[in-house]
Design an enzyme around this catalytic site. Structure first.
Site, PDB file in Angstrom:
ATOM      1  N   ARG A  35      14.716  57.504  41.977  1.00  0.00           N
ATOM      2  CA  ARG A  35      15.508  57.494  40.728  1.00  0.00           C
ATOM      3  C   ARG A  35      15.163  58.661  39.812  1.00  0.00           C
ATOM      4  O   ARG A  35      15.200  58.527  38.599  1.00  0.00           O
ATOM      5  CB  ARG A  35      15.317  56.187  39.949  1.00  0.00           C
ATOM      6  CG  ARG A  35      15.828  54.964  40.615  1.00  0.00           C
ATOM      7  CD  ARG A  35      17.285  54.706  40.206  1.00  0.00           C
ATOM      8  NE  ARG A  35      17.769  53.496  40.839  1.00  0.00           N
ATOM      9  CZ  ARG A  35      17.890  52.331  40.212  1.00  0.00           C
ATOM     10  NH1 ARG A  35      17.608  52.228  38.948  1.00  0.00           N
ATOM     11  NH2 ARG A  35      18.311  51.278  40.880  1.00  0.00           N
ATOM     12  N   ARG A  39      18.392  57.590  33.725  1.00  0.00           N
ATOM     13  CA  ARG A  39      18.512  57.445  32.273  1.00  0.00           C
ATOM     14  C   ARG A  39      17.304  57.880  31.452  1.00  0.00           C
ATOM     15  O   ARG A  39      17.390  57.985  30.238  1.00  0.00           O
ATOM     16  CB  ARG A  39      18.860  55.991  31.928  1.00  0.00           C
ATOM     17  CG  ARG A  39      20.293  55.653  32.228  1.00  0.00           C
ATOM     18  CD  ARG A  39      20.521  54.172  32.170  1.00  0.00           C
ATOM     19  NE  ARG A  39      19.770  53.514  33.230  1.00  0.00           N
ATOM     20  CZ  ARG A  39      19.819  52.214  33.485  1.00  0.00           C
ATOM     21  NH1 ARG A  39      20.538  51.429  32.742  1.00  0.00           N
ATOM     22  NH2 ARG A  39      19.131  51.697  34.482  1.00  0.00           N
ATOM     23  N   ARG A  48      26.500  61.348  31.697  1.00  0.00           N
ATOM     24  CA  ARG A  48      27.068  60.026  31.932  1.00  0.00           C
ATOM     25  C   ARG A  48      28.090  59.693  30.846  1.00  0.00           C
ATOM     26  O   ARG A  48      29.130  59.103  31.122  1.00  0.00           O
ATOM     27  CB  ARG A  48      25.937  59.005  31.918  1.00  0.00           C
ATOM     28  CG  ARG A  48      26.334  57.610  32.319  1.00  0.00           C
ATOM     29  CD  ARG A  48      25.080  56.770  32.269  1.00  0.00           C
ATOM     30  NE  ARG A  48      25.300  55.400  32.616  1.00  0.00           N
ATOM     31  CZ  ARG A  48      25.857  54.510  31.806  1.00  0.00           C
ATOM     32  NH1 ARG A  48      26.259  54.871  30.612  1.00  0.00           N
ATOM     33  NH2 ARG A  48      25.991  53.265  32.208  1.00  0.00           N
ATOM     34  N   ASP A  85      24.823  55.524  44.663  1.00  0.00           N
ATOM     35  CA  ASP A  85      24.203  54.213  44.569  1.00  0.00           C
ATOM     36  C   ASP A  85      24.332  53.512  45.915  1.00  0.00           C
ATOM     37  O   ASP A  85      25.262  53.795  46.671  1.00  0.00           O
ATOM     38  CB  ASP A  85      24.855  53.373  43.470  1.00  0.00           C
ATOM     39  CG  ASP A  85      23.956  52.208  43.085  1.00  0.00           C
ATOM     40  OD1 ASP A  85      23.029  52.424  42.287  1.00  0.00           O
ATOM     41  OD2 ASP A  85      24.137  51.106  43.630  1.00  0.00           O
ATOM     42  N   TYR A 161      23.195  41.667  47.442  1.00  0.00           N
ATOM     43  CA  TYR A 161      24.163  41.906  46.360  1.00  0.00           C
ATOM     44  C   TYR A 161      25.547  41.384  46.732  1.00  0.00           C
ATOM     45  O   TYR A 161      26.284  40.884  45.882  1.00  0.00           O
ATOM     46  CB  TYR A 161      24.241  43.407  46.043  1.00  0.00           C
ATOM     47  CG  TYR A 161      23.010  43.906  45.326  1.00  0.00           C
ATOM     48  CD1 TYR A 161      22.865  43.722  43.952  1.00  0.00           C
ATOM     49  CD2 TYR A 161      21.979  44.538  46.007  1.00  0.00           C
ATOM     50  CE1 TYR A 161      21.739  44.174  43.282  1.00  0.00           C
ATOM     51  CE2 TYR A 161      20.841  44.991  45.353  1.00  0.00           C
ATOM     52  CZ  TYR A 161      20.721  44.799  43.992  1.00  0.00           C
ATOM     53  OH  TYR A 161      19.606  45.227  43.333  1.00  0.00           O
TER      54      TYR A 161
HETATM   55  O1  CP3 Z   1      16.990  58.202  43.109  1.00  0.00           O
HETATM   56  C1  CP3 Z   1      17.918  58.824  42.570  1.00  0.00           C
HETATM   57  O2  CP3 Z   1      17.753  59.580  41.585  1.00  0.00           O
HETATM   58  C2  CP3 Z   1      19.289  58.765  43.225  1.00  0.00           C
HETATM   59  C3  CP3 Z   1      20.209  57.820  42.739  1.00  0.00           C
HETATM   60  C4  CP3 Z   1      20.053  56.330  42.977  1.00  0.00           C
HETATM   61  C5  CP3 Z   1      20.636  55.385  42.083  1.00  0.00           C
HETATM   62  N1  CP3 Z   1      20.503  54.154  42.626  1.00  0.00           N
HETATM   63  C6  CP3 Z   1      21.295  55.733  40.816  1.00  0.00           C
HETATM   64  C7  CP3 Z   1      21.465  54.692  39.811  1.00  0.00           C
HETATM   65  C8  CP3 Z   1      19.507  55.609  44.032  1.00  0.00           C
HETATM   66  C9  CP3 Z   1      18.713  56.105  45.223  1.00  0.00           C
HETATM   67  C10 CP3 Z   1      19.816  54.233  43.805  1.00  0.00           C
HETATM   68  C11 CP3 Z   1      19.463  53.157  44.741  1.00  0.00           C
HETATM   69  C12 CP3 Z   1      19.641  51.764  44.339  1.00  0.00           C
HETATM   70  N2  CP3 Z   1      20.658  51.201  43.615  1.00  0.00           N
HETATM   71  C13 CP3 Z   1      18.799  50.717  44.763  1.00  0.00           C
HETATM   72  C14 CP3 Z   1      17.628  50.856  45.694  1.00  0.00           C
HETATM   73  C15 CP3 Z   1      16.457  51.471  45.044  1.00  0.00           C
HETATM   74  C16 CP3 Z   1      15.756  50.609  44.065  1.00  0.00           C
HETATM   75  O3  CP3 Z   1      15.715  50.984  42.895  1.00  0.00           O
HETATM   76  O4  CP3 Z   1      15.206  49.585  44.504  1.00  0.00           O
HETATM   77  C17 CP3 Z   1      19.289  49.516  44.215  1.00  0.00           C
HETATM   78  C18 CP3 Z   1      18.678  48.139  44.380  1.00  0.00           C
HETATM   79  C19 CP3 Z   1      20.474  49.838  43.506  1.00  0.00           C
HETATM   80  C20 CP3 Z   1      21.397  48.902  42.825  1.00  0.00           C
HETATM   81  C21 CP3 Z   1      21.525  49.216  41.392  1.00  0.00           C
HETATM   82  N3  CP3 Z   1      22.145  50.348  40.901  1.00  0.00           N
HETATM   83  C22 CP3 Z   1      21.059  48.460  40.303  1.00  0.00           C
HETATM   84  C23 CP3 Z   1      20.296  47.157  40.422  1.00  0.00           C
HETATM   85  C24 CP3 Z   1      21.418  49.170  39.142  1.00  0.00           C
HETATM   86  C25 CP3 Z   1      21.208  48.750  37.705  1.00  0.00           C
HETATM   87  C26 CP3 Z   1      19.841  49.153  37.322  1.00  0.00           C
HETATM   88  C27 CP3 Z   1      19.650  49.192  35.838  1.00  0.00           C
HETATM   89  O5  CP3 Z   1      18.498  49.389  35.498  1.00  0.00           O
HETATM   90  O6  CP3 Z   1      20.618  49.058  35.071  1.00  0.00           O
HETATM   91  C28 CP3 Z   1      22.058  50.355  39.533  1.00  0.00           C
HETATM   92  C29 CP3 Z   1      22.587  51.409  38.644  1.00  0.00           C
HETATM   93  C30 CP3 Z   1      22.046  52.784  38.811  1.00  0.00           C
HETATM   94  N4  CP3 Z   1      21.959  53.434  40.002  1.00  0.00           N
HETATM   95  C31 CP3 Z   1      21.602  53.659  37.774  1.00  0.00           C
HETATM   96  C32 CP3 Z   1      21.247  54.868  38.401  1.00  0.00           C
HETATM   97  C33 CP3 Z   1      20.759  56.122  37.741  1.00  0.00           C
HETATM   98  C34 CP3 Z   1      21.599  53.364  36.281  1.00  0.00           C
HETATM   99  C35 CP3 Z   1      23.016  53.246  35.844  1.00  0.00           C
HETATM  100  C36 CP3 Z   1      23.372  53.872  34.545  1.00  0.00           C
HETATM  101  O7  CP3 Z   1      23.354  55.122  34.411  1.00  0.00           O
HETATM  102  O8  CP3 Z   1      23.733  53.088  33.678  1.00  0.00           O
END
Ligand code: CP3
Length: 369
Positions: A35, A39, A48, A85, A161
């Site tokens: 990640r 944010r 964003r 994602d 999910y």
């Molecule tokens: O690593 C990176 O920089 C690449 C981008 C990336 C994102 N999600 C961007 C993202 C990667 C590799 C993921 C993987 C992901 N997504 C996982 C597996 C990795 C982990 O963290 O365990 C999972 C379970 C998800 C599902 C997901 N996507 C969730 C649960 C959420 C909400 C999280 C939150 O804190 O709100 C997301 C959204 C998400 N994916 C964000 C980002 C940067 C935040 C969204 C935003 O900008 O509002």
């Protein structure tokens, strides 16, 4: 070596991450952060906002390229990761993904009964074209600076999910189904495994130079259930994955959060590297599986809220644990430094610089001596 392969090597200015995954000796320990584009960076929040929403950002290759490169402009990271994602795959299967502000992901049409599950199909790759376009565009923008990592969720983590319809604290719905109707869950997992390997192969063809499978919720399973419902399908994914593209080897990483007790089985899943969370002793992990696999990890992400001295001490301890009192390039070979899970959105950006610079300086000293 083919002309194309030679081209690829000449273009890549920093291949230390790929060499570490091949367990070759390196001059310092490569580092990237799960990640890393997110944010905690004000520039990410600004992009964003321009994109209107998280999905507006992820589905637009120009925006996705911009945010993938943002952490590399600030820090000396050794790899870039595709901005996307894991939930794009079930979205393309027709489940209707939405991100509710402050609540996380939601599916409009989760898999709730036998009819939903029997109707589930692999996605049409054309519906994920924006991902492959982003991969190509990020590769061009990187211009060989560092390798690009592609990724997917594991079949099990996606199923969590897809059945829950969003995040969950206990995975009650999907696990109840697993215990009552394992046949239905196996069906979802078989479709997911085929979808994930096809999706990752398309990312590789578009230019991803390594791939990672995020099994974020594998650790929610009981021993026995983990092997039957997560590991088995991770193996299937790796069995169908391209290991070479355009004359270059494509390494892969598997990360099961909470999967420390299964590290030997993960090392044997077909991945080149195993990602470990912060609960695992890295030195012990190296003794157990280091001859077979590279190791990625495993600093507690919360350390980034502590002061500079604490961050650099903790980073050195991870490297010391891996090298176990040895010196020279062999001591650090096969280690990709990372956090034990994704970086928190509340992390102060300056803390990341301290971490990355400490990993590079300290490991370079160790490799030299
Ligand atoms: O690593 C990176 O920089 C690449 C981008 C990336 C994102 N999600 C961007 C993202 C990667 C590799 C993921 C993987 C992901 N997504 C996982 C597996 C990795 C982990 O963290 O365990 C999972 C379970 C998800 C599902 C997901 N996507 C969730 C649960 C959420 C909400 C999280 C939150 O804190 O709100 C997301 C959204 C998400 N994916 C964000 C980002 C940067 C935040 C969204 C935003 O900008 O509002």
């Amino acid at each position: 070596m083919t002309a194309q392969a030679l081209d690829g090597l000449l273009l890549l200015k920093n291949d230390i991450f790929l060499r570490a995954l091949r367990r070759e000796p390196t001059e310092y320990t490569p580092v990237w952060l799960m990640r890393q584009a997110g944010r905690y960076l004000p520039e990410y929040c600004a992009t964003r906002k321009r994109a209107g929403s998280f999905l507006g950002l992820a589905k637009n290759p120009a925006f996705a390229t911009e945010v993938s490169l943002q952490p590399l402009a600030r820090y000396e990271l050794d790899a870039a990761i595709l901005f996307s994602d894991i939930l794009t795959v079930p979205d393309a299967m027709g489940l209707g993904l939405d991100f509710v502000e402050g609540e996380g992901p939601r599916f409009e049409r989760p898999l709730r009964n036998e009819g939903d599950i029997l109707a589930l199909r692999e996605p049409d790759l054309a519906d994920l074209g924006y991902v492959f376009d982003a991969v190509g565009e990020i590769r061009r923008a990187l211009d060989g600076r560092v390798p690009l990592i592609g990724f997917s969720g594991s079949p099990w983590t996606l199923a969590c999910y897809m059945v829950e319809g969003g995040g969950s604290s206990d995975f009650r719905t999907v696990k109840t189904m697993l215990y009552e109707r394992p046949d239905l869950i196996h069906r979802v997992l078989s479709v997911n495994a085929r979808a994930v390997s096809t999706y990752l192969n398309a990312q590789i063809e578009a230019g991803a130079q390594a791939v990672m499978v995020f099994d974020t919720w594998g650790g929610a399973l009981a021993d026995g259930a983990f092997q039957e419902f997560s590991l088995r399908y991770i193996r299937e994914v790796f069995a169908h994955l391209k290991t070479e593209h355009a004359g270059e080897e494509i390494p892969s990483i598997v990360f099961t959060k909470g999967g420390g007790q299964w590290m030997e089985q993960l090392a044997d899943s077909g991945a080149s590297g195993v990602g470990l969370d912060w609960t695992v002793n890295l030195g012990a992990a190296r003794r157990r599986i280091g001859a077979q696999c590279a190791l990625q990890g495993n600093l507690d992400p919360v350390i980034l809220f502590a002061n500079e001295a604490a961050i650099s001490k903790a980073a050195r301890e991870v490297i010391d644990s891996y090298s176990d009192g040895r010196h020279g390039r062999q001591a650090i070979a096969g280690h990709v430094f990372n956090l034990g899970h994704g970086i928190s959105q509340f992390t102060p950006p300056d803390a990341v610089k301290i971490l990355v610079d400490t990993v590079h300086a300290y490991s370079a000293d160790l490799a030299k001596s």
